[in-house]
Design a protein around this motif. Structure first.
Motif, PDB file in Angstrom:
ATOM      1  N   VAL A  26      -8.456  60.889  19.749  1.00 57.75           N
ATOM      2  CA  VAL A  26      -7.573  61.414  20.798  1.00 57.75           C
ATOM      3  C   VAL A  26      -6.404  60.474  21.006  1.00 57.75           C
ATOM      4  O   VAL A  26      -6.561  59.255  21.033  1.00 57.75           O
ATOM      5  CB  VAL A  26      -8.378  61.581  22.111  1.00 57.75           C
ATOM      6  CG1 VAL A  26      -7.467  61.929  23.264  1.00 57.75           C
ATOM      7  CG2 VAL A  26      -9.455  62.646  21.947  1.00 57.75           C
ATOM      8  N   LEU A  27      -5.235  61.072  21.177  1.00 57.48           N
ATOM      9  CA  LEU A  27      -4.020  60.345  21.547  1.00 57.48           C
ATOM     10  C   LEU A  27      -3.668  60.768  22.964  1.00 57.48           C
ATOM     11  O   LEU A  27      -3.333  61.931  23.215  1.00 57.48           O
ATOM     12  CB  LEU A  27      -2.883  60.680  20.577  1.00 57.48           C
ATOM     13  CG  LEU A  27      -1.525  60.063  20.888  1.00 57.48           C
ATOM     14  CD1 LEU A  27      -1.607  58.540  20.881  1.00 57.48           C
ATOM     15  CD2 LEU A  27      -0.506  60.539  19.878  1.00 57.48           C
ATOM     16  N   ASP A  28      -3.791  59.845  23.881  1.00 56.88           N
ATOM     17  CA  ASP A  28      -3.567  60.099  25.302  1.00 56.88           C
ATOM     18  C   ASP A  28      -2.067  60.146  25.603  1.00 56.88           C
ATOM     19  O   ASP A  28      -1.365  59.155  25.391  1.00 56.88           O
ATOM     20  CB  ASP A  28      -4.246  58.991  26.118  1.00 56.88           C
ATOM     21  CG  ASP A  28      -4.187  59.202  27.617  1.00 56.88           C
ATOM     22  OD1 ASP A  28      -3.492  60.123  28.084  1.00 56.88           O
ATOM     23  OD2 ASP A  28      -4.838  58.410  28.319  1.00 56.88           O
ATOM     24  N   LEU A  29      -1.575  61.267  26.071  1.00 57.07           N
ATOM     25  CA  LEU A  29      -0.155  61.433  26.397  1.00 57.07           C
ATOM     26  C   LEU A  29       0.152  61.226  27.872  1.00 57.07           C
ATOM     27  O   LEU A  29       1.294  61.420  28.273  1.00 57.07           O
ATOM     28  CB  LEU A  29       0.325  62.835  25.982  1.00 57.07           C
ATOM     29  CG  LEU A  29       0.253  63.171  24.503  1.00 57.07           C
ATOM     30  CD1 LEU A  29       0.831  64.563  24.255  1.00 57.07           C
ATOM     31  CD2 LEU A  29       0.957  62.138  23.657  1.00 57.07           C
ATOM     32  N   ALA A  66      -2.902  65.690  27.208  1.00 56.36           N
ATOM     33  CA  ALA A  66      -2.581  65.131  28.525  1.00 56.36           C
ATOM     34  C   ALA A  66      -3.832  65.027  29.389  1.00 56.36           C
ATOM     35  O   ALA A  66      -3.776  64.531  30.508  1.00 56.36           O
ATOM     36  CB  ALA A  66      -1.522  65.993  29.219  1.00 56.36           C
ATOM     37  N   THR A  67      -4.965  65.497  28.871  1.00 56.07           N
ATOM     38  CA  THR A  67      -6.243  65.412  29.581  1.00 56.07           C
ATOM     39  C   THR A  67      -7.309  64.826  28.647  1.00 56.07           C
ATOM     40  O   THR A  67      -8.194  65.560  28.170  1.00 56.07           O
ATOM     41  CB  THR A  67      -6.688  66.795  30.093  1.00 56.07           C
ATOM     42  OG1 THR A  67      -6.762  67.686  28.968  1.00 56.07           O
ATOM     43  CG2 THR A  67      -5.748  67.339  31.143  1.00 56.07           C
ATOM     44  N   PRO A  68      -7.253  63.535  28.381  1.00 50.06           N
ATOM     45  CA  PRO A  68      -8.193  62.941  27.422  1.00 50.06           C
ATOM     46  C   PRO A  68      -9.652  63.088  27.818  1.00 50.06           C
ATOM     47  O   PRO A  68     -10.525  63.161  26.943  1.00 50.06           O
ATOM     48  CB  PRO A  68      -7.763  61.474  27.359  1.00 50.06           C
ATOM     49  CG  PRO A  68      -6.940  61.246  28.570  1.00 50.06           C
ATOM     50  CD  PRO A  68      -6.325  62.562  28.946  1.00 50.06           C
ATOM     51  N   ASP A  69      -9.957  63.159  29.103  1.00 53.38           N
ATOM     52  CA  ASP A  69     -11.350  63.313  29.534  1.00 53.38           C
ATOM     53  C   ASP A  69     -11.971  64.621  29.046  1.00 53.38           C
ATOM     54  O   ASP A  69     -13.183  64.705  28.867  1.00 53.38           O
ATOM     55  CB  ASP A  69     -11.461  63.238  31.056  1.00 53.38           C
ATOM     56  CG  ASP A  69     -11.142  61.845  31.588  1.00 53.38           C
ATOM     57  OD1 ASP A  69     -11.147  60.877  30.791  1.00 53.38           O
ATOM     58  OD2 ASP A  69     -10.878  61.724  32.796  1.00 53.38           O
ATOM     59  N   ALA A  70     -11.139  65.639  28.831  1.00 50.92           N
ATOM     60  CA  ALA A  70     -11.644  66.933  28.353  1.00 50.92           C
ATOM     61  C   ALA A  70     -12.229  66.819  26.947  1.00 50.92           C
ATOM     62  O   ALA A  70     -13.026  67.660  26.535  1.00 50.92           O
ATOM     63  CB  ALA A  70     -10.532  67.970  28.366  1.00 50.92           C
TER      64      ALA A  70
END
Length: 129
Positions: A124-127, A112-116
């Motif tokens: 990455v799969l952005d939720l 839920a925090t793709p920037d991390a």
């Protein structure tokens, strides 16, 4: 293009687990697929499970009880990798997402925090809704 018959391996990070507990539709779909569809595999790391439970009490027990979710232990090799990082949750998930004999292409990290995850060698799969 990826082979539609190739297994799909996804690791929920701590933020994805917390999002699932808050009713995130994308996280719920991943959990359902891992339970109901052949070739879909969903994992959580022990360190991320602890962090998710700290952020949202009860999350760890709930996620660990779900059918289709495999908890990846902190073995010696993972512990040595985690020890070099500031965030145990991120480090254990990063370690687990790397290719292994069971997951030759590695795993996708659902978050839920793709920037991390910027700058880390993972898919990455952005939720985020």
């Amino acid at each position: 293009m990826t082979d539609p018959h190739e297994p799909v391996h996804v690791i929920l990070d701590d933020t994805a687990m917390a999002a699932a507990g808050r009713g995130n539709l994308l996280a719920s779909r991943l959990i359902h697929r891992a339970h109901a569809e052949p070739g879909w595999y969903l994992y959580v790391t022990a360190c991320a499970l602890v962090e998710a439970d700290r952020a949202r009490p009860g999350t760890g027990e709930h996620i660990a009880a779900l059918p289709g979710v495999t908890v990846l232990d902190l073995d010696l090799t993972a512990a040595l990798s985690v020890a070099r990082q500031d965030s145990w949750a991120l480090a254990h998930t990063l370690y687990a997402a790397q290719p292994t004999p069971e997951r030759p292409s590695g795993a996708v990290v659902a978050t839920a925090t793709p920037d991390a995850w910027a700058g880390h060698p993972v898919r990455v799969l952005d939720l985020t809704p």
